[in-house]
Design a protein around this motif. Structure first.
Motif, PDB file in Angstrom:
ATOM      1  N   MET A   1      35.762  15.627  41.138  1.00  0.00           N
ATOM      2  CA  MET A   1      34.720  15.962  40.729  1.00  0.00           C
ATOM      3  C   MET A   1      33.871  14.578  39.981  1.00  0.00           C
ATOM      4  O   MET A   1      34.671  13.789  39.446  1.00  0.00           O
ATOM      5  N   GLU A   2      32.747  14.311  40.281  1.00  0.00           N
ATOM      6  CA  GLU A   2      31.943  13.534  39.842  1.00  0.00           C
ATOM      7  C   GLU A   2      30.857  13.820  38.581  1.00  0.00           C
ATOM      8  O   GLU A   2      30.572  14.955  38.747  1.00  0.00           O
ATOM      9  N   LEU A   3      31.167  12.915  37.456  1.00  0.00           N
ATOM     10  CA  LEU A   3      30.431  13.461  36.458  1.00  0.00           C
ATOM     11  C   LEU A   3      28.646  13.565  36.833  1.00  0.00           C
ATOM     12  O   LEU A   3      28.437  12.271  37.296  1.00  0.00           O
ATOM     13  N   ASP A   4      27.916  14.455  36.279  1.00  0.00           N
ATOM     14  CA  ASP A   4      26.669  14.183  36.173  1.00  0.00           C
ATOM     15  C   ASP A   4      25.960  14.510  34.829  1.00  0.00           C
ATOM     16  O   ASP A   4      26.877  14.829  33.798  1.00  0.00           O
ATOM     17  N   HIS A   7      27.197  17.930  33.130  1.00  0.00           N
ATOM     18  CA  HIS A   7      28.518  17.749  32.512  1.00  0.00           C
ATOM     19  C   HIS A   7      28.381  16.897  31.106  1.00  0.00           C
ATOM     20  O   HIS A   7      28.969  17.455  30.176  1.00  0.00           O
ATOM     21  N   GLN A  37      35.154  24.536  33.000  1.00  0.00           N
ATOM     22  CA  GLN A  37      34.328  23.185  33.413  1.00  0.00           C
ATOM     23  C   GLN A  37      34.818  22.027  32.251  1.00  0.00           C
ATOM     24  O   GLN A  37      34.866  20.681  32.864  1.00  0.00           O
ATOM     25  N   ARG A  40      37.666  20.670  33.566  1.00  0.00           N
ATOM     26  CA  ARG A  40      37.692  19.763  34.874  1.00  0.00           C
ATOM     27  C   ARG A  40      36.921  18.488  34.485  1.00  0.00           C
ATOM     28  O   ARG A  40      37.498  17.382  35.016  1.00  0.00           O
ATOM     29  N   ILE A  41      36.156  18.351  33.399  1.00  0.00           N
ATOM     30  CA  ILE A  41      35.610  17.032  33.029  1.00  0.00           C
ATOM     31  C   ILE A  41      36.673  16.194  32.278  1.00  0.00           C
ATOM     32  O   ILE A  41      36.836  15.125  32.624  1.00  0.00           O
ATOM     33  N   THR A  44      38.698  14.663  35.011  1.00  0.00           N
ATOM     34  CA  THR A  44      38.064  13.673  35.772  1.00  0.00           C
ATOM     35  C   THR A  44      37.997  12.419  34.869  1.00  0.00           C
ATOM     36  O   THR A  44      38.205  11.211  35.341  1.00  0.00           O
TER      37      THR A  44
END
Length: 334
Positions: A1-4, A7, A37, A40-41, A44
């Protein structure tokens, strides 16, 4: 997952509220979805960002490091979006972005502003959280906001924002059923309500903590129910299931009465805050005058609150006259 940026906002919401549950309410998510979520962060990033305790969630050392970098990114993104929207709307159109916590003064305030600035695109954003409104001031999403500050829990007004006190202390009254034993009294004592269940809105900044502080000082420990929906809260009060603090300008709903509490143990400060350089001094004076007039118009129809104001604020007697308060006309500086 890429952070944006989405997040990063999740991390800031958890840090600001001190709780995954409160952050989920603020973001309009379920608690399980937000917890998933967050996990997941953290996977990552490769490390734990919050310590979870029964008292809430607090950033780890890594969490503090990530948050210190995340906040400027969020602010910059909000500024970018706001600037782009302003450019898209056209430089020729005047606009005024108001914000406010829930208050019966808001409709009259907005009407006065519309009447005085008919050619300005005036919008209003209402949020029960003063912290959220101040964040919008800081990120250039609002020009000016009317906020409440719970006694004992000062708000952090952005360093580059201005503020002006509307009421140094507004007492909080209490709403209770007409069938309550204390309903016939003109002023109720806190001890009269010690066996009742009290209600607070979990999304209202520091309301629960301020109430608990007052109860602790009085040596009381009543039950507290957290209810977010106003309609449900009103029904619970009318049925006699609970009581709740309310603004002194509040109207009693069906089957309820609104009474002051002896000694005024609960109080808030009312502030008008604004984004630095968003408005000229004359425009700020006029907007403050509009809000003050709208607020005092409400106070005039409540004899109990008028009497309280006259006892506690010597500058108000002439303003509580039946004659309307007329602010000086001014245009906002855009």
């Amino acid at each position: 997952m890429e952070l944006d940026v989405r997040h990063l906002r999740v991390l800031c919401a958890i840090a600001d509220t001190g709780s995954v549950r409160k952050a989920a309410l603020q973001l309009g998510m379920t608690q399980p979805a937000l917890s998933t979520q967050l996990h997941r962060i953290e996977r990552t990033i490769g490390g734990r960002l919050f310590h979870r305790h029964q008292t809430g969630s607090h950033p780890t050392a890594l969490g503090h490091s990530v948050l210190s970098r995340a906040r400027p990114i969020i602010t910059e993104m909000a500024t970018l979006v706001a600037a782009a929207r302003e450019e898209a709307a056209g430089a020729e159109q005047r606009r005024l972005r108001l914000g406010s916590v829930g208050s019966r003064a808001v409709p009259a305030w907005l009407r006065k502003v519309h009447d005085r600035l008919p050619d300005t695109d005036t919008t209003i954003h209402v949020d029960i959280s003063a912290i959220a409104l101040l964040r919008m001031i800081a990120t250039d999403q609002l020009d000016i906001a009317f906020v409440h500050e719970s006694e004992g829990f000062p708000l952090r007004v952005p360093s580059d924002a201005g503020s002006r006190v509307l009421m140094a202390r507004e007492p909080q009254f209490v709403a209770l059923s007409v069938r309550h034993p204390a309903a016939g009294q003109p002023v109720v004592r806190l001890t009269d309500l010690a066996e009742d269940t009290w209600m607070v809105d979990p999304t209202a900044d520091h309301e629960y903590a301020a109430m608990r502080r007052v109860f602790s000082t009085a040596g009381l420990d009543p039950r507290v129910l957290q209810v977010r929906d106003n309609a449900t809260a009103a029904e619970l009060v009318a049925s006699g299931e609970a009581v709740r603090p309310c603004q002194p300008t509040s109207l009693a709903g069906p089957g309820t009465v609104v009474r002051p509490v002896q000694g005024d143990p609960l109080g808030v400060r009312l502030l008008l805050t604004w984004r630095s350089r968003a408005l000229s001094a004359p425009a700020l004076d006029a907007l403050f005058g509009d809000l003050r007039a709208a607020y005092l118009d409400l106070a005039r129809v409540n004899p109990t609150y008028v009497a309280w104001l006259l006892r506690h604020n010597r500058s108000l007697p002439h303003l509580l006259d039946p004659a309307p308060v007329r602010p000086v006309a001014a245009q906002p500086a855009m």
